[in-house]
Design a protein around this motif. Structure first.
Motif, mmCIF file in Angstrom:
data_model
loop_
_atom_site.group_PDB
_atom_site.id
_atom_site.type_symbol
_atom_site.label_atom_id
_atom_site.label_comp_id
_atom_site.label_asym_id
_atom_site.label_seq_id
_atom_site.Cartn_x
_atom_site.Cartn_y
_atom_site.Cartn_z
ATOM 1 N N ASP A 108 1.554 51.818 19.524
ATOM 2 C CA ASP A 108 0.573 51.924 18.545
ATOM 3 C C ASP A 108 1.007 51.250 17.137
ATOM 4 O O ASP A 108 0.314 50.656 16.397
ATOM 5 C CB ASP A 108 0.325 53.546 18.251
ATOM 6 N N VAL A 109 2.317 51.631 16.668
ATOM 7 C CA VAL A 109 2.659 51.183 15.418
ATOM 8 C C VAL A 109 2.917 49.770 15.597
ATOM 9 O O VAL A 109 2.599 48.888 14.528
ATOM 10 C CB VAL A 109 3.987 52.020 14.876
ATOM 11 N N ALA A 110 3.367 49.133 16.539
ATOM 12 C CA ALA A 110 3.761 47.880 16.745
ATOM 13 C C ALA A 110 2.442 46.957 16.755
ATOM 14 O O ALA A 110 2.228 46.045 15.953
ATOM 15 C CB ALA A 110 4.472 47.679 18.179
ATOM 16 N N ARG A 111 1.274 47.648 17.244
ATOM 17 C CA ARG A 111 -0.164 46.733 17.102
ATOM 18 C C ARG A 111 -0.436 46.751 15.663
ATOM 19 O O ARG A 111 -0.859 45.657 15.265
ATOM 20 C CB ARG A 111 -0.889 47.752 18.026
ATOM 21 N N ALA A 112 -0.343 47.911 15.203
ATOM 22 C CA ALA A 112 -0.703 47.932 13.638
ATOM 23 C C ALA A 112 -0.047 47.160 12.824
ATOM 24 O O ALA A 112 -0.423 46.285 11.896
ATOM 25 C CB ALA A 112 -0.759 49.542 13.214
ATOM 26 N N LEU A 113 1.286 47.353 12.986
ATOM 27 C CA LEU A 113 2.177 46.107 12.208
ATOM 28 C C LEU A 113 2.096 44.884 12.475
ATOM 29 O O LEU A 113 1.928 43.953 11.625
ATOM 30 C CB LEU A 113 3.698 46.554 12.641
ATOM 31 N N ARG A 114 1.705 44.503 13.519
ATOM 32 C CA ARG A 114 1.623 42.864 14.074
ATOM 33 C C ARG A 114 0.596 42.395 13.307
ATOM 34 O O ARG A 114 0.367 41.225 13.061
ATOM 35 C CB ARG A 114 1.636 42.681 15.552
ATOM 36 N N ARG A 115 -0.539 43.341 13.187
ATOM 37 C CA ARG A 115 -1.764 42.882 12.665
ATOM 38 C C ARG A 115 -1.669 42.807 10.928
ATOM 39 O O ARG A 115 -2.258 41.992 10.125
ATOM 40 C CB ARG A 115 -3.048 43.921 12.835
ATOM 41 N N GLN A 116 -0.560 43.077 10.402
ATOM 42 C CA GLN A 116 -0.144 43.092 8.801
ATOM 43 C C GLN A 116 0.790 42.163 8.331
ATOM 44 O O GLN A 116 0.970 41.703 7.282
ATOM 45 C CB GLN A 116 0.323 44.664 8.390
ATOM 46 N N VAL A 117 1.723 41.704 9.410
ATOM 47 C CA VAL A 117 2.652 40.557 9.131
ATOM 48 C C VAL A 117 2.368 39.411 9.326
ATOM 49 O O VAL A 117 1.492 38.977 10.290
ATOM 50 C CB VAL A 117 4.206 41.074 9.942
ATOM 51 N N ASP A 118 3.100 38.291 8.763
ATOM 52 C CA ASP A 118 2.903 37.062 9.193
ATOM 53 C C ASP A 118 3.730 36.971 10.342
ATOM 54 O O ASP A 118 5.115 37.025 10.468
ATOM 55 C CB ASP A 118 3.580 36.346 7.882
ATOM 56 N N LYS A 119 2.974 36.499 11.415
ATOM 57 C CA LYS A 119 3.580 36.744 12.958
ATOM 58 C C LYS A 119 4.661 35.463 13.157
ATOM 59 O O LYS A 119 5.777 36.109 13.554
ATOM 60 C CB LYS A 119 2.542 36.388 13.800
ATOM 61 N N GLU A 120 4.624 34.553 12.533
ATOM 62 C CA GLU A 120 5.640 33.549 12.507
ATOM 63 C C GLU A 120 7.071 33.853 11.986
ATOM 64 O O GLU A 120 8.140 33.863 13.115
ATOM 65 C CB GLU A 120 5.418 32.220 12.272
ATOM 66 N N PRO A 121 7.130 33.999 10.844
ATOM 67 C CA PRO A 121 8.479 34.515 10.299
ATOM 68 C C PRO A 121 8.726 36.197 10.893
ATOM 69 O O PRO A 121 10.126 36.166 11.188
ATOM 70 C CB PRO A 121 8.187 34.956 9.108
ATOM 71 N N PHE A 122 8.086 37.031 11.478
ATOM 72 C CA PHE A 122 8.250 38.344 11.956
ATOM 73 C C PHE A 122 8.957 38.046 13.324
ATOM 74 O O PHE A 122 10.281 38.564 13.491
ATOM 75 C CB PHE A 122 6.902 39.023 12.242
ATOM 76 N N ASP A 123 8.401 37.042 14.348
ATOM 77 C CA ASP A 123 8.911 36.852 15.398
ATOM 78 C C ASP A 123 10.454 36.046 15.368
ATOM 79 O O ASP A 123 11.359 36.294 15.838
ATOM 80 C CB ASP A 123 7.994 35.964 16.243
#
Length: 139
Positions: A108-123
């Protein structure tokens, strides 16, 4: 230099994140959701060396970044990543008498967080962290 946009809108972005995490988890209140989020962030942080944790913090939105590093005991030993059931119980142990995190809290938290972050730098940062880090944030 003007104030960065991520700082100007930090409160609004955090409220959207909390609402998203609350709705995804089925929790009833912002307070319940905050405890769940804090538990997830602390559980993840316990598995990183300080340098790794700071690199991860740099890709988080400002308020989540602050929560992630808040009340950090650097003397606490770094733990290995464990199975999701063990990690979930650790999340649920934070303020356990006031913690309503469901069994799905990591997702649940991962889904919400992934919607907030810039995916490329995060990954990209996750790829530099210990084995288990990317799986922790799998949604």
């Amino acid at each position: 230099m003007p104030i960065p946009m991520e700082l100007q809108h930090a409160s609004d972005d955090f409220e959207r994140f909390l609402a998203d995490a609350r709705d995804g988890s089925g929790l009833a209140t912002r307070n319940q959701t905050y405890t769940m989020v804090e538990g997830v962030l602390r559980t993840f942080r316990r598995r990183l060396m300080p340098q790794q944790a700071l690199a991860f913090a740099d890709v988080l939105p400002p308020i989540l970044r602050a929560i992630f590093v808040s009340r950090w005991d650097l003397a606490e030993p770094v733990l290995p990543f464990a199975d999701r059931a063990t990690l979930t119980r650790e999340v649920q142990a934070l303020r356990q008498h006031h913690n309503f995190a469901p069994g799905s809290c990591l997702t649940d938290v991962a889904r919400a967080l992934r919607r907030q972050v810039d995916k490329e730098p995060f990954d990209r940062v996750l790829a530099t962290l210990p084995e288990g880090a990317a799986a922790f944030w799998h949604a």
